[in-house]
Write an enzyme that holds these catalytic residues in place. Structure first.
Site, mmCIF file in Angstrom:
data_model
loop_
_atom_site.group_PDB
_atom_site.id
_atom_site.type_symbol
_atom_site.label_atom_id
_atom_site.label_comp_id
_atom_site.label_asym_id
_atom_site.label_seq_id
_atom_site.Cartn_x
_atom_site.Cartn_y
_atom_site.Cartn_z
ATOM 1 N N HIS A 165 -1.417 -4.249 -5.321
ATOM 2 C CA HIS A 165 -1.354 -2.903 -4.745
ATOM 3 C C HIS A 165 -2.753 -2.318 -4.535
ATOM 4 C CE1 HIS A 165 3.064 -2.376 -6.345
ATOM 5 N NE2 HIS A 165 2.850 -3.548 -5.783
ATOM 6 N N GLU B 27 6.878 -0.870 -8.551
ATOM 7 C CA GLU B 27 7.291 -1.857 -9.564
ATOM 8 C C GLU B 27 8.423 -1.317 -10.423
ATOM 9 O OE1 GLU B 27 6.378 -4.830 -9.532
ATOM 10 O OE2 GLU B 27 4.501 -4.844 -8.413
ATOM 11 N N HIS C 211 2.584 -7.050 2.227
ATOM 12 C CA HIS C 211 2.446 -7.446 0.829
ATOM 13 C C HIS C 211 1.556 -8.670 0.766
ATOM 14 C CE1 HIS C 211 3.160 -8.148 -3.337
ATOM 15 N NE2 HIS C 211 3.899 -7.050 -3.401
ATOM 16 N N CYS D 214 -0.046 -7.213 -8.693
ATOM 17 C CA CYS D 214 0.849 -7.438 -7.553
ATOM 18 C C CYS D 214 0.154 -7.059 -6.251
ATOM 19 C CB CYS D 214 2.147 -6.656 -7.731
ATOM 20 S SG CYS D 214 3.497 -7.306 -6.735
ATOM 21 N N ASP E 98 2.124 0.804 -1.463
ATOM 22 C CA ASP E 98 2.476 1.184 -2.835
ATOM 23 C C ASP E 98 1.188 1.361 -3.627
ATOM 24 O OD1 ASP E 98 1.939 -1.511 -2.581
ATOM 25 O OD2 ASP E 98 3.961 -2.137 -3.123
ATOM 26 N N HIS F 128 2.152 -11.182 -10.206
ATOM 27 C CA HIS F 128 2.545 -10.833 -11.580
ATOM 28 C C HIS F 128 1.913 -11.774 -12.608
ATOM 29 C CE1 HIS F 128 6.333 -8.357 -10.263
ATOM 30 N NE2 HIS F 128 5.283 -8.166 -9.472
HETATM 31 C C1 LIG Z 1 6.874 -7.369 -4.754
HETATM 32 C C2 LIG Z 1 7.332 -7.340 -6.156
HETATM 33 O O1 LIG Z 1 6.912 -8.155 -6.936
HETATM 34 N N1 LIG Z 1 8.196 -6.371 -6.482
HETATM 35 C C3 LIG Z 1 8.812 -6.281 -7.763
HETATM 36 C C4 LIG Z 1 9.842 -5.171 -7.774
HETATM 37 C C5 LIG Z 1 10.472 -4.978 -9.136
HETATM 38 C C6 LIG Z 1 11.653 -4.057 -9.158
HETATM 39 C C7 LIG Z 1 12.267 -3.876 -10.529
HETATM 40 N N2 LIG Z 1 11.331 -3.466 -11.538
HETATM 41 C C8 LIG Z 1 12.960 -5.167 -10.983
HETATM 42 O O2 LIG Z 1 12.390 -5.933 -11.757
HETATM 43 O O3 LIG Z 1 14.100 -5.403 -10.572
HETATM 44 C C9 LIG Z 1 9.473 -7.612 -8.129
HETATM 45 O O4 LIG Z 1 9.503 -7.942 -9.321
HETATM 46 O O5 LIG Z 1 9.972 -8.342 -7.250
#
Ligand SMILES: CC(=O)N[C@@H](CCC[C@H](N)C(=O)O)C(=O)O
Length: 378
Positions: free
Chosen positions: A96, A128, A154, A94, A69, A346
């Site tokens: 990336h 994201e 990841h 995150c 990503d 995050h």
């Molecule tokens: C790996 C990771 O942290 N992915 C994000 C994906 C977010 C998808 C969407 N914006 C949501 O919040 O549902 C995560 O927050 O897990």
């Protein structure tokens, strides 16, 4: 590629985090680098801000996909790095920047030392949100270069450098974004009896939302509802006419996701009556769970043993990944790469250890070779 070069690339990418489908500088950076290492065996195609790179094998029987990503998050960086984000308010929080660097490192190696099978490197936008994997899979480019199998990684702050982790079956959750808009009646701060205060309604709603999980769902069904952002009102001495909650729902299966949405709808109806207001629920984008194929995970374990990297058995996580859509249709798996950061994904202070870049490249290259050597998994 040595650690110094990997570090340089990671730091350059780290400075230009961009949100989903706006990864213009990132796209340009990646494309420039890819063209600088490409030769006659390499074909490059673009899709929106994404890039697909196919390296032809010496005697190919299949196309092996590796996906990274490329987007960042709307988070103000607080790492104190001298190579911190130059896009205030955006951050690669995150990992990336790590994922892209590892993909470039592996790509360079596969170009210099071609393997038997064709390899497709996928630089995918908008993980994201709002989700790049699904529309990419429906694009002409992807349909033309449809991989026979696929994998991705990841970063994992909680594992040390030198450890990778995965598991057969469910690895990441089903997700759905959640947006709730409240509309009441504003007014003077001193006259609450003449208004319908949406700051109070939204605040109470947040507390009640947690009751859905604690008191409505079967305790054996895991779910998470997180409200990450709340906005309301304009000034300190006026009652807020509107409020907005932004969050996400996570479940370990799609049926529980539907149940949670139904319960939220019911709660909203109750709140409309109680607070004499109008509430609108929107779900934004949803991602399908990441489900790992057992045979690939077994092959991965074998590879880690061969190259002396520690393999840990992971537990399911409530994180989401639109890579789940790819694994729904294409056999493969995803794994965690240990990066040892005391701040998690995050977080504005996330600081992954850069030594993990070499581990990542090494693991990806050997997995590609393993999949190519052993032929197709049926
Ligand atoms: C790996 C990771 O942290 N992915 C994000 C994906 C977010 C998808 C969407 N914006 C949501 O919040 O549902 C995560 O927050 O897990």
């Amino acid at each position: 590629m040595d650690l110094a070069e990997l570090r340089k690339i990671r730091r350059e990418l780290h400075q230009i985090p961009e949100l989903g489908f706006q990864e213009f500088k990132t796209h340009e950076y990646l494309l420039h680098y890819i063209h600088s290492i490409a030769n006659d065996h390499v074909e490059v195609k673009t899709w929106k801000t994404g890039i697909l790179v196919k390296v032809s094998g010496t005697k190919s029987k299949q196309l092996i996909g590796f996906r990274t990503d490329i987007d960042g998050l709307p988070i103000f960086e607080e790492t104190g790095y001298d190579f911190a984000s130059k896009h205030p308010g955006n951050m690669h929080a995150c990992g990336h920047d790590f994922h892209m660097t590892i993909a470039l490192g592996a790509l360079k190696s596969v170009i210099e030392h071609r393997i038997t099978d064709d390899v497709l490197f996928i630089f995918q936008p908008a993980e994201e949100g709002p989700g790049g994997a699904l529309p990419l899979m429906l694009s002409d480019v992807f349909l033309e270069w449809y991989p026979d199998c696929i994998f991705a990684l990841h970063i994992a702050p909680e594992y040390p450098v030198g450890t990778v982790a995965s598991k057969t079956g469910l690895l990441f959750a089903n997700t759905s974004e959640l947006f709730i808009n409240f509309k009441g009646k504003g007014g003077h701060a001193a006259y609450p009896h003449l208004s319908k205060d949406m700051a109070v309604a939204a605040g109470a709603f947040i507390s009640h939302v947690q009751g859905i999980i604690a008191r409505n769902l079967n305790p054996l069904d895991s779910a998470v509802i997180t409200i990450g952002k709340m906005t309301s009102g304009h000034v300190q001495n006026a009652i807020a006419e509107t409020a907005r909650l932004e969050g996400t729902i996570r479940t370990l299966n799609p049926v529980v996701m539907s149940q949670v949405k139904e319960l939220l709808q019911r709660l909203a109806k109750g709140f409309e009556i109680m607070h004499d207001c109008h509430i609108k629920l929107d779900y934004g984008s949803s991602y399908y769970q990441v489900y790992n194929d057992e045979q690939f995970v077994q092959r991965f374990k074998h590879v880690t043993k061969k190259i002396g990297i520690h393999y840990a058995e992971a537990k399911e996580a409530m994180t989401g990944e639109d890579f789940g859509f790819m694994l729904k249709d294409i056999p493969g798996f995803m794994f965690w790469l240990g990066v040892n950061s005391s701040y998690g994904l995050h977080h504005a202070k996330l600081k992954p250890r850069e030594e993990a870049l070499e581990v990542g490249v090494n693991t990806v290259i050997h997995m590609l070779r393993e999949l190519s050597m052993e032929g197709k998994i049926s």
